[in-house]
Write a protein that holds these residues in place. Structure first.
Motif, short mmCIF file in Angstrom:
data_model
loop_
_atom_site.label_atom_id
_atom_site.label_comp_id
_atom_site.label_asym_id
_atom_site.label_seq_id
_atom_site.Cartn_x
_atom_site.Cartn_y
_atom_site.Cartn_z
N ALA A 94 0.84 -1.21 0.00
CA ALA A 94 0.00 0.00 0.00
C ALA A 94 0.87 1.25 0.00
O ALA A 94 0.59 2.22 -0.72
CB ALA A 94 -0.92 0.00 1.21
N GLN A 95 1.94 1.24 0.78
CA GLN A 95 2.83 2.39 0.84
C GLN A 95 3.56 2.59 -0.48
O GLN A 95 3.77 3.72 -0.92
CB GLN A 95 3.82 2.22 1.99
CG GLN A 95 3.18 2.37 3.36
CD GLN A 95 4.13 2.00 4.50
OE1 GLN A 95 5.14 1.34 4.29
NE2 GLN A 95 3.81 2.43 5.71
N GLN A 96 3.96 1.50 -1.12
CA GLN A 96 4.60 1.60 -2.43
C GLN A 96 3.68 2.29 -3.42
O GLN A 96 4.10 3.19 -4.17
CB GLN A 96 4.95 0.21 -2.96
CG GLN A 96 6.12 -0.46 -2.28
CD GLN A 96 6.46 -1.78 -2.92
OE1 GLN A 96 6.56 -1.88 -4.14
NE2 GLN A 96 6.64 -2.82 -2.12
N THR A 112 -5.88 8.42 5.55
CA THR A 112 -5.10 7.18 5.45
C THR A 112 -3.96 7.34 4.47
O THR A 112 -2.85 6.84 4.69
CB THR A 112 -6.00 6.00 5.02
OG1 THR A 112 -7.07 5.87 5.96
CG2 THR A 112 -5.22 4.70 4.96
N VAL A 113 -4.22 8.05 3.37
CA VAL A 113 -3.17 8.32 2.39
C VAL A 113 -2.06 9.14 3.03
O VAL A 113 -0.87 8.81 2.90
CB VAL A 113 -3.74 9.09 1.17
CG1 VAL A 113 -2.60 9.53 0.24
CG2 VAL A 113 -4.72 8.22 0.41
N LYS A 114 -2.44 10.19 3.74
CA LYS A 114 -1.44 11.06 4.38
C LYS A 114 -0.62 10.28 5.41
O LYS A 114 0.61 10.43 5.48
CB LYS A 114 -2.14 12.24 5.06
CG LYS A 114 -2.77 13.22 4.08
CD LYS A 114 -3.45 14.36 4.83
CE LYS A 114 -4.06 15.36 3.86
NZ LYS A 114 -4.75 16.47 4.59
N SER A 115 -1.29 9.46 6.21
CA SER A 115 -0.60 8.68 7.24
C SER A 115 0.38 7.69 6.63
O SER A 115 1.53 7.58 7.05
CB SER A 115 -1.63 7.94 8.10
OG SER A 115 -0.98 7.08 9.03
N ASN A 116 -0.08 6.97 5.59
CA ASN A 116 0.79 5.99 4.92
C ASN A 116 1.98 6.66 4.26
O ASN A 116 3.09 6.14 4.29
CB ASN A 116 -0.01 5.20 3.88
CG ASN A 116 -0.66 3.98 4.46
OD1 ASN A 116 -0.04 2.94 4.66
ND2 ASN A 116 -1.95 4.09 4.76
N LEU A 117 1.74 7.82 3.65
CA LEU A 117 2.83 8.54 2.99
C LEU A 117 3.85 9.00 4.03
O LEU A 117 5.07 8.88 3.81
CB LEU A 117 2.28 9.74 2.22
CG LEU A 117 3.30 10.57 1.45
CD1 LEU A 117 4.03 9.73 0.41
CD2 LEU A 117 2.63 11.76 0.79
N PHE A 118 3.39 9.52 5.14
CA PHE A 118 4.27 9.98 6.21
C PHE A 118 5.17 8.84 6.71
O PHE A 118 6.39 8.98 6.79
CB PHE A 118 3.43 10.54 7.36
CG PHE A 118 4.25 10.97 8.56
CD1 PHE A 118 4.88 12.20 8.56
CD2 PHE A 118 4.38 10.15 9.66
CE1 PHE A 118 5.64 12.62 9.66
CE2 PHE A 118 5.13 10.55 10.76
CZ PHE A 118 5.76 11.78 10.76
N HIS A 119 4.57 7.69 7.02
CA HIS A 119 5.34 6.56 7.53
C HIS A 119 6.25 5.97 6.45
O HIS A 119 7.36 5.51 6.75
CB HIS A 119 4.40 5.49 8.08
CG HIS A 119 3.69 5.91 9.34
ND1 HIS A 119 4.37 6.17 10.52
CD2 HIS A 119 2.38 6.13 9.61
CE1 HIS A 119 3.50 6.54 11.45
NE2 HIS A 119 2.29 6.52 10.93
N ALA A 120 5.78 5.99 5.20
CA ALA A 120 6.61 5.47 4.10
C ALA A 120 7.87 6.31 3.94
O ALA A 120 8.97 5.78 3.76
CB ALA A 120 5.80 5.46 2.80
N LEU A 121 7.71 7.63 4.01
CA LEU A 121 8.86 8.53 3.85
C LEU A 121 9.85 8.35 5.00
O LEU A 121 11.06 8.42 4.81
CB LEU A 121 8.40 9.98 3.76
CG LEU A 121 7.64 10.35 2.48
CD1 LEU A 121 7.18 11.79 2.52
CD2 LEU A 121 8.50 10.10 1.25
N LYS A 122 9.34 8.13 6.20
CA LYS A 122 10.23 7.89 7.33
C LYS A 122 11.02 6.60 7.13
O LYS A 122 12.21 6.54 7.42
CB LYS A 122 9.43 7.83 8.63
CG LYS A 122 8.94 9.19 9.12
CD LYS A 122 8.67 9.20 10.61
CE LYS A 122 7.55 8.27 10.99
NZ LYS A 122 7.24 8.35 12.44
N LYS A 123 10.35 5.57 6.64
CA LYS A 123 11.03 4.30 6.41
C LYS A 123 12.10 4.46 5.32
O LYS A 123 13.22 3.97 5.47
CB LYS A 123 10.03 3.22 5.99
CG LYS A 123 9.13 2.75 7.11
CD LYS A 123 8.18 1.68 6.61
CE LYS A 123 7.25 1.21 7.72
NZ LYS A 123 6.33 0.16 7.24
#
Length: 203
Positions: free
Chosen positions: A132-134, A160-171
């Motif tokens: 999903a993050q990809q 949900t999009v904003k949250s996933n994008l935030f965590h994806a960028l941190k990873k």
């Protein structure tokens, strides 16, 4: 320029030129999106073809998508999800577990894209993200879609999009930081080995 909706209306009436124009407009972008997700050009082409086949079937029942671009990405995304769930995907051993990643919280997560890291480096690290993050990262930074469009494509809330994008960028930031550290250590090692050695006067 003729709008997507106008092209689809003409396609629904059997206009072949309109179909070719619409495919030309979106084929490359959809293929690029799917190939980045699946890392398989041949399978990506299969999914792109199926996406346009489903569009034709949609038009045959006189049901024209309200937002054609988002509709295409949504269908392609769903087909990718179906493939990930398929026995073929599991037997090929292409499924990847999410890697544990240490995260640098000191700098802003937006630096993952604004700083010295290139798109190529980010792309090579996408495999560390959930599927999903990809999808969200690729749609945002490689397909240049807005967050609202991504929410519609993936059929999930904007939050949900904003949250996933935030965590994806941190990873991704954590992964790239590790890669940069390794590269720096490697360069230091090379530099040390290239330094002239003192000549021993002992006999």
């Amino acid at each position: 320029m003729i709008s997507d909706e106008q092209l689809l209306e003409q396609m629904a009436e059997g206009n072949q030129a309109a179909f070719e124009a619409f495919v030309h407009r979106y084929h490359a972008a959809i293929h690029q999106y799917v190939e980045r997700l699946l890392k398989d050009s041949k399978k990506a082409e299969d999914i792109v073809q199926e996406t346009f086949i489903r569009l034709i079937k949609q038009l045959q029942i006189k049901s024209i998508p309200t937002y054609p671009k988002a509709w295409l990405y949504r269908v392609a995304s769903n087909l990718c999800r179906d493939f990930w769930r398929s026995a073929q995907y599991r037997t090929e051993g292409t499924a990847k577990d999410e890697m544990p990643i240490s995260i640098d919280h000191k700098a802003s997560v937006t630096e993952i894209y604004e700083r010295q890291e290139t798109r190529k480096e980010v792309l090579s690290s996408l495999g560390t993200l959930s599927q999903a993050q990809q999808q969200i990262v690729i749609l945002r930074f490689y397909q240049d879609l807005k967050l609202k469009e991504i929410a519609e494509i993936l059929d999930i809330p904007l939050g949900t999009v904003k949250s996933n994008l935030f965590h994806a960028l941190k990873k991704l930031k954590g992964v790239l930081s590790k890669e940069m550290e390794k590269e720096a250590e490697s360069n230091e090692g090379t530099s040390a080995s290239e330094r002239p050695r003192a000549i021993s006067t002992r006999r």
